[in-house]
Design a protein around this motif. Structure first.
Motif, short mmCIF file in Angstrom:
data_model
loop_
_atom_site.label_atom_id
_atom_site.label_comp_id
_atom_site.label_asym_id
_atom_site.label_seq_id
_atom_site.Cartn_x
_atom_site.Cartn_y
_atom_site.Cartn_z
N ASP A 180 0.90 -1.27 0.00
CA ASP A 180 0.08 0.04 -0.20
C ASP A 180 0.94 1.23 0.07
O ASP A 180 1.96 1.43 0.48
CB ASP A 180 -1.03 0.11 1.37
N CYS A 181 0.57 2.25 -0.58
CA CYS A 181 1.28 3.62 -0.87
C CYS A 181 1.35 4.34 0.55
O CYS A 181 2.18 5.16 0.76
CB CYS A 181 0.82 4.46 -1.83
N GLY A 182 0.27 4.03 1.66
CA GLY A 182 0.58 4.67 2.79
C GLY A 182 0.04 6.11 2.85
O GLY A 182 0.43 7.03 3.63
N ALA A 183 -0.90 6.45 1.86
CA ALA A 183 -1.58 7.84 2.02
C ALA A 183 -2.18 8.11 3.30
O ALA A 183 -2.20 9.51 3.39
CB ALA A 183 -2.53 7.83 0.71
N TYR A 184 -2.66 7.16 3.89
CA TYR A 184 -3.31 7.21 5.29
C TYR A 184 -2.14 8.30 6.16
O TYR A 184 -2.74 9.05 6.94
CB TYR A 184 -3.60 5.90 6.03
N GLN A 185 -0.94 7.98 6.02
CA GLN A 185 0.05 8.56 6.82
C GLN A 185 -0.09 10.25 6.63
O GLN A 185 0.19 11.13 7.55
CB GLN A 185 1.50 8.24 6.35
N VAL A 186 -0.26 10.44 5.30
CA VAL A 186 -0.40 11.99 4.99
C VAL A 186 -1.66 12.70 5.40
O VAL A 186 -1.65 13.71 6.04
CB VAL A 186 -0.32 12.03 3.53
N GLN A 187 -2.77 11.78 5.41
CA GLN A 187 -3.90 11.99 5.66
C GLN A 187 -4.06 12.52 7.33
O GLN A 187 -4.80 13.30 7.69
CB GLN A 187 -4.89 10.96 5.51
N GLN A 188 -3.22 11.70 7.88
CA GLN A 188 -3.34 11.78 9.42
C GLN A 188 -2.27 12.88 10.00
O GLN A 188 -2.20 13.15 11.15
CB GLN A 188 -2.97 10.57 10.20
N TYR A 240 3.50 14.60 1.99
CA TYR A 240 3.27 14.16 0.74
C TYR A 240 4.59 13.95 0.01
O TYR A 240 4.74 12.94 -0.73
CB TYR A 240 2.28 15.03 -0.41
N GLU A 241 5.55 14.83 0.01
CA GLU A 241 6.78 14.89 -0.47
C GLU A 241 7.57 13.64 0.22
O GLU A 241 8.52 12.90 -0.60
CB GLU A 241 7.48 16.17 -0.33
N GLU A 242 7.76 13.63 1.35
CA GLU A 242 8.30 12.47 2.15
C GLU A 242 7.83 11.07 1.44
O GLU A 242 8.40 9.98 1.44
CB GLU A 242 8.04 12.79 3.56
#
Length: 459
Positions: free
Chosen positions: A213-221, A226-228
């Protein structure tokens, strides 16, 4: 006459039906206009009228694989009995047999029949001028029926020791199914031990598929920028080409976002997916999973068009309504169901596999089925999260808070009745005290319930 399509009620009209069809047409001139007898006779000769004693349907198969409906008529005394629906479904089935790709019709804008066509799955594509009144143009794309049996993907964000403990606990269930045969995990949010662990399981054939999974949830939280995320994914994917699926990076729109922010997130998702995809080697491109985002039909279609042009073979939908802290809980709204239906229908047309990101519990899956939305694969963390918060669910049921006695279902007698009602029995729910006190027993019970839910609908 084609077998199975035309039973006693519906058949291709014959010469002996001409007078009856003419009488029906004349009694419905307001809806149909005037139909000359010669038109009926010629249509009968080329088998373009489907007839029953209560009505008829006149159509024409064009050379461009579009079938046009000219007239649909049901006797006024026989309406609301499903006759019109039967005539249309017979036309649709016959058209599909003949290789027709699309049905089309025009209906005067003032007729209530427009609602009828909408309920049959037709889409309004235009309104155009007619000789006397405006006409609504309706279309319906046809697809050969595909029996899809959704596959469960276990979404995990735990380390080696915890997952291994759950796998060993599952063995006590004496269930031949492997709930961890297909796994989705996010390397950016999982302990480093998870990557080596799943890679090792795959090499030993103890896991069939591992998706990253790309882990977009980490950005959402707000835990990563997003750059990281992009920098991490590029490095990780290139150094881990053993996986079976690679989710492309996206930015998840939230229900709390303004329209401007949602539009920005959708546009950025499309751009970054294209840019990231182009940088990946063929091996990863062939296994890419492109996330479809958007809160409007236009946004969804833009994602689909971009991904189809990229040549991906699998897309994923997770653009549900959100609630909770930082939009951490997905919700199945009527709007998101309509958008998901568009994604599934378009995927059929282009032979794409569809994944459902972050579905809730069994009840959410049942809502998809009721709306004729059947993805090829789906993942869920609800079995894990609900168990952690003291809740359990059974096939086709809502969550039950089992750590406290709130109702009959949280008693031994009530639990046994629920097990009989849902036809579910597993090692983990045979002892109510263990369900109340053991987080892992609740988690594994929920996982077993998820598998039973899918199996019961796949039979």
């Amino acid at each position: 006459m084609r077998k199975l399509l035309f039973k006693l009620l519906c058949h291709f009209a014959t010469e002996s039906d001409t007078q009856s069809i003419k009488l029906l047409a004349d009694s419905h001139r307001h809806e149909l206009g005037f139909i000359v007898r010669k038109t009926i006779e010629e249509a009968i000769k080329v088998k373009e009228i489907i007839y029953c004693s209560e009505g008829f349907l006149h159509f024409h198969h064009r050379k461009d694989n579009i079938s046009t409906l000219y007239h649909l008529c049901v006797d006024k005394s026989c309406r609301e009995q499903g006759i019109g629906r039967k005539l249309v479904s017979t036309w649709e089935a016959y058209s599909l047999e003949c290789g027709i790709k699309k049905l089309r019709l025009k209906c005067p804008v003032d007729l209530t029949a427009n609602g009828f066509y909408h309920h049959l799955g037709f889409t309004r594509v235009a309104i155009e001028a007619g000789k006397k009144r405006s006409l609504v143009v309706w279309e319906k794309k046809l697809f050969k029926s595909e029996v899809i049996k959704p596959r469960f993907i276990a979404s995990l964000s735990a380390g080696r020791s915890e997952v291994e403990g759950l796998r060993k606990l599952w063995q006590k269930n004496q269930d031949s199914r492997n709930p961890f045969a297909h796994v989705l995990f996010s390397p950016i949010s999982s302990p480093p031990s998870a990557t080596d662990y799943f890679k090792n399981l795959k090499e030993k054939n103890q896991v069939e598929n591992v998706w990253l999974d790309c882990g977009a949830y980490q950005v959402q939280q707000g835990k990563k920028t997003y750059e990281e995320l992009l920098s991490f994914l590029e490095n990780f994917y290139l150094n881990n080409q053993w996986a079976d699926g690679y989710v492309l990076p996206d930015i998840v729109p939230l229900s709390s976002d303004s329209e401007e922010i949602i539009e920005y997130k959708v546009s950025e998702t499309i751009y970054q997916c294209q840019h990231f995809f182009d940088k990946m080697p063929d091996y990863i491109q062939q296994r890419a999973i492109a996330p479809v985002q958007g809160h409007s039909l236009s946004q969804i279609n833009r994602c689909l068009e971009a991904y189809i042009n990229m040549g991906v073979t699998r897309i994923g939908f997770g653009s549900f309504g959100t609630s909770g802290p930082n939009g951490s809980v997905n919700m199945l709204s009527e709007s998101s169901l309509r958008l998901f239906k568009t994604v599934v229908d378009t995927a059929k047309e282009h032979n794409l596999q569809v994944h459902c990101f972050g579905i809730g519990g069994p009840n959410s899956y049942n809502r998809l089925l009721r709306n004729n939305i059947v993805p090829h694969t789906l993942d869920s963390t609800t079995w894990w999260k609900a168990g952690g918060f003291g809740s359990i669910f059974f096939p086709h049921t809502s969550q039950i808070q089992v750590t406290v006695r709130k109702g009959i279902e949280t008693t031994t007698k009530g639990l046994e009745k629920l097990k009989q009602k849902t036809n579910h029995d597993c090692y983990f729910c045979r002892d109510l005290d263990m369900l109340r006190t053991s987080r892992n027993h609740r988690i594994m019970h929920n996982l077993a319930s998820w598998l039973d839910t899918l199996d019961s609908n796949n039979d």
